[in-house]
Design an enzyme around this catalytic site. Structure first.
Site, PDB file in Angstrom:
ATOM      1  N   ASN A 102      92.396  73.266  23.801  1.00  0.00           N
ATOM      2  CA  ASN A 102      93.122  74.456  23.367  1.00  0.00           C
ATOM      3  C   ASN A 102      93.624  75.255  24.561  1.00  0.00           C
ATOM      4  OD1 ASN A 102      92.540  73.610  20.855  1.00  0.00           O
ATOM      5  ND2 ASN A 102      90.842  75.031  20.508  1.00  0.00           N
ATOM      6  N   HIS A 119      94.305  71.165  28.742  1.00  0.00           N
ATOM      7  CA  HIS A 119      95.759  71.296  28.533  1.00  0.00           C
ATOM      8  C   HIS A 119      96.299  72.636  28.996  1.00  0.00           C
ATOM      9  CE1 HIS A 119      95.489  68.007  25.180  1.00  0.00           C
ATOM     10  NE2 HIS A 119      95.561  67.500  26.370  1.00  0.00           N
ATOM     11  N   CYS A 127     106.479  78.818  37.563  1.00  0.00           N
ATOM     12  CA  CYS A 127     107.861  78.447  37.876  1.00  0.00           C
ATOM     13  C   CYS A 127     107.861  76.988  38.313  1.00  0.00           C
ATOM     14  CB  CYS A 127     108.399  79.342  38.997  1.00  0.00           C
ATOM     15  SG  CYS A 127     110.040  78.828  39.522  1.00  0.00           S
ATOM     16  N   CYS A 130     109.565  76.831  42.172  1.00  0.00           N
ATOM     17  CA  CYS A 130     108.885  77.222  43.422  1.00  0.00           C
ATOM     18  C   CYS A 130     107.366  77.296  43.270  1.00  0.00           C
ATOM     19  CB  CYS A 130     109.431  78.556  43.932  1.00  0.00           C
ATOM     20  SG  CYS A 130     108.929  79.960  42.931  1.00  0.00           S
ATOM     21  N   CYS A 152     112.870  83.114  42.400  1.00  0.00           N
ATOM     22  CA  CYS A 152     114.049  82.229  42.368  1.00  0.00           C
ATOM     23  C   CYS A 152     114.844  82.306  41.066  1.00  0.00           C
ATOM     24  CB  CYS A 152     113.645  80.794  42.704  1.00  0.00           C
ATOM     25  SG  CYS A 152     112.540  80.086  41.505  1.00  0.00           S
ATOM     26  N   GLY A 189      86.520  70.041  15.731  1.00  0.00           N
ATOM     27  CA  GLY A 189      87.881  70.403  15.332  1.00  0.00           C
ATOM     28  C   GLY A 189      88.992  69.706  16.089  1.00  0.00           C
ATOM     29  N   SER A 191      91.420  66.019  16.032  1.00  0.00           N
ATOM     30  CA  SER A 191      91.724  64.770  15.331  1.00  0.00           C
ATOM     31  C   SER A 191      91.461  63.572  16.249  1.00  0.00           C
ATOM     32  CB  SER A 191      93.177  64.781  14.852  1.00  0.00           C
ATOM     33  OG  SER A 191      94.034  65.067  15.938  1.00  0.00           O
ATOM     34  N   ALA A 233      83.908  74.674  11.111  1.00  0.00           N
ATOM     35  CA  ALA A 233      83.061  74.863  12.296  1.00  0.00           C
ATOM     36  C   ALA A 233      82.525  76.290  12.366  1.00  0.00           C
ATOM     37  CB  ALA A 233      83.854  74.520  13.554  1.00  0.00           C
TER      38      ALA A 233
END
Ligand code: NAD
Length: 246
Positions: A102, A119, A127, A130, A152, A189, A191, A233
């Site tokens: 998550n 993740h 950015c 840069c 930038c 929780g 898959s 859960a």
């Protein structure tokens, strides 16, 4: 009380290196839809399109339509009793790490200390040109003005792993170490179909760990699991903690 929760408590009491792998399902009770929730974010934005790095590079303005909503939903969410139960298990010294897919920061907000974000985290922006990093809160997301790098001027991307991007190296290597050393894994929780995260419980199992799965339904992992705990859960994890406290 589900007899399987009693069995799980027995395994956990004897474990020395337990970890947890969590997925979108643990945050559904906090109001953040998983990939299946009807009427949720992912009903309107097909993740195969909107969560891919190729799409972000090709049409960042379009993908930001989804990101604005994603940030809004995660900013407004608070941890639920399942997040608190895992924090408690760490505090009781049963749980060594939470590896989460998550991006909502809710494990940390619930008090978990050792959280591996597989993740990334939607509360940070980066950015791609840069490498400058910003907190999402530095920008007024409600204006729907796409945040740009202050140096930038390129369009910023949330620090989350889109489909087609690599998992952050530290998260990958730390998780691998925990998976190899684990003697029990709580799989909550998820898959268990998004790789390489889905390999974590399989690696642990191949090295002898017990798999304890918490889900509303059977998953691709269920046939490898030692114990299946069916239910939300937010209900089952606190019941487990209660047993371990006594
Ligand atoms: P998924 O949407 O593929 O699966 C969610 C799983 O959780 C399902 O098996 C479902 O049955 C189960 N579930 C739903 N509500 C539950 C509850 N209350 N209690 C127990 N189980 C419940 O999610 P995934 O496996 O994590 O894969 C989706 C990917 O999308 C992940 O890689 C994640 O990065 C990302 N994602 C993250 C969030 C978030 O940060 N909260 C939300 C959506 C998607």
């Amino acid at each position: 009380m589900d007899n399987n929760i009693l069995k799980a408590a027995g395994i956990i009491k004897k474990s020395k290196n337990m970890i947890a792998l969590t997925g979108a399902g643990i945050s559904v009770e906090s109001g953040i839809p998983d990939f299946r929730s009807a009427g949720g974010l992912w009903d309107r934005y097909d993740p195969a399109i909107y969560a891919s790095i190729q799409s972000f590079i090709r049409m960042p303005e379009k993908v930001w339509d989804m990101i604005f909503e994603m940030i809004e939903v995660t900013e407004g969410a608070a941890p639920n009793s399942a997040h608190f139960a895992l924090a408690k298990l760490e505090n009781m010294n049963y749980l060594k790490a939470v590896i989460t897919q998550n991006i909502d920061n809710l494990h940390q907000e619930a008090g978990s200390k050792n959280v591996i974000e597989y993740h990334g985290n939607a509360k940070q922006l980066v950015c791609m040109s840069c490498g400058a990093e910003y907190g999402a809160s530095e920008f007024d997301i409600s204006t729907k003005e796409i945040p740009r790098c202050k140096d930038c001027r390129k369009i910023l991307k949330p620090s989350v792993v889109f489909f087609g991007e690599n998992i952050p190296f530290n998260a990958l290597s730390e998780s691998q170490k925990f998976a190899e050393a684990a003697d029990a894994v709580l799989v909550v929780g998820t898959s268990a179909v998004v790789y390489p995260a889905a390999a974590i419980p399989r690696t642990a199992k191949s090295r002898g760990a017990a798999l304890i799965e918490f889900n509303l339904e059977r998953t691709e992992l269920s046939s490898y699991a030692d114990i299946l705990i069916n239910g939300s859960a937010g209900k089952t994890l606190p019941e487990l903690v209660k047993l371990l406290e006594n």
